[in-house]
Design a protein around this motif. Sequence first.
Motif, short mmCIF file in Angstrom:
data_model
loop_
_atom_site.label_atom_id
_atom_site.label_comp_id
_atom_site.label_asym_id
_atom_site.label_seq_id
_atom_site.Cartn_x
_atom_site.Cartn_y
_atom_site.Cartn_z
N ASP A 1 0.82 -1.21 0.00
CA ASP A 1 0.00 0.00 0.00
C ASP A 1 0.86 1.27 0.00
OD1 ASP A 1 0.87 -0.50 2.59
OD2 ASP A 1 -0.99 0.19 3.54
N GLN A 2 1.99 1.24 0.71
CA GLN A 2 2.88 2.40 0.73
C GLN A 2 3.66 2.52 -0.57
OE1 GLN A 2 5.34 2.23 4.24
NE2 GLN A 2 3.58 2.05 5.60
N TYR B 1 -2.09 14.21 -5.10
CA TYR B 1 -2.68 13.41 -4.02
C TYR B 1 -4.13 13.06 -4.34
CZ TYR B 1 1.32 14.77 -1.07
OH TYR B 1 2.56 14.96 -0.54
N ALA C 1 -5.66 9.40 -4.87
CA ALA C 1 -6.81 8.94 -4.06
C ALA C 1 -7.91 8.39 -4.95
CB ALA C 1 -7.34 10.11 -3.21
N ILE D 1 -9.32 5.63 -2.24
CA ILE D 1 -9.10 5.81 -0.81
C ILE D 1 -9.16 7.31 -0.52
CG2 ILE D 1 -7.73 3.71 -0.46
CD1 ILE D 1 -5.20 5.40 -0.65
N GLY E 1 -6.49 11.82 2.79
CA GLY E 1 -5.69 11.76 4.03
C GLY E 1 -4.93 10.44 4.14
N THR E 2 -5.51 9.37 3.67
CA THR E 2 -4.85 8.07 3.66
C THR E 2 -3.67 8.09 2.70
OG1 THR E 2 -6.95 7.00 4.17
CG2 THR E 2 -5.19 5.59 3.34
N VAL E 3 -3.85 8.74 1.56
CA VAL E 3 -2.75 8.88 0.59
C VAL E 3 -1.59 9.62 1.27
CG1 VAL E 3 -2.01 10.03 -1.54
CG2 VAL E 3 -4.18 8.80 -1.47
N SER F 1 -0.86 10.01 4.49
CA SER F 1 -0.20 9.27 5.57
C SER F 1 0.62 8.10 5.02
CB SER F 1 -1.22 8.79 6.60
OG SER F 1 -2.10 7.84 6.05
N ARG F 2 0.09 7.40 4.01
CA ARG F 2 0.86 6.30 3.42
C ARG F 2 2.12 6.81 2.75
NH1 ARG F 2 -3.72 2.42 0.55
NH2 ARG F 2 -4.73 1.77 2.50
N ARG G 1 4.68 7.69 5.48
CA ARG G 1 5.30 6.49 6.03
C ARG G 1 6.24 5.83 5.01
NH1 ARG G 1 -0.04 5.45 7.98
NH2 ARG G 1 -0.26 3.89 6.35
#
Length: 167
Positions: A106-107, A121, A125, A130, A133-135, A137-138, A141
């Motif tokens: 996923d990352q 972004y 998404a 998704i 915000g998930t994009v 954060s991934r 990370r």
Amino acid sequence: EPLIPALRRYASALLRDRAAADDLVQDCLERVVGRWHQRKADGDTRAWVFTILHNLAMTRLRRAPARPQTVPFEQASTGGLAGRAAQEDALHFRDVLSALSRLPDDQRIVLLLVAVEDLSYAETARVLDIPIGTVMSRLSRARERLHLAMREEARPESEHPHLRRVK
């Protein structure tokens, strides 16, 4: 047509096999042409095409056998048999690809879409279906893990306490 190089790069990164990536891009383009009438007229065509490619790749990866394919030596391409490059740039490139391949899927996928394919972004998404915000954060990370992995690769041998030299 202008998207083909980007689609090939993304497919190669996902499948890690140039021939399979070319087949995937071909299937994607066939699906795009066959379903052109289904796209949203006001939508982002680039994101739509990448979504199709991504979904096809995920289907192939899920269906792939757990063990690697074997190729007889006589049928192996010369590119697959080539020796390791001696140039420092080639070594660094290999280290980056190695570190990238160790990232969780996923990352890695988010990092490839944003950093390599230059999708925003919001586009990423939409491609992955998704939240934005998930994009973010991934991606954060993934960048951090990649940075740490590259620092590990660059560490001199003497700094690896678990390794020792045997004469």
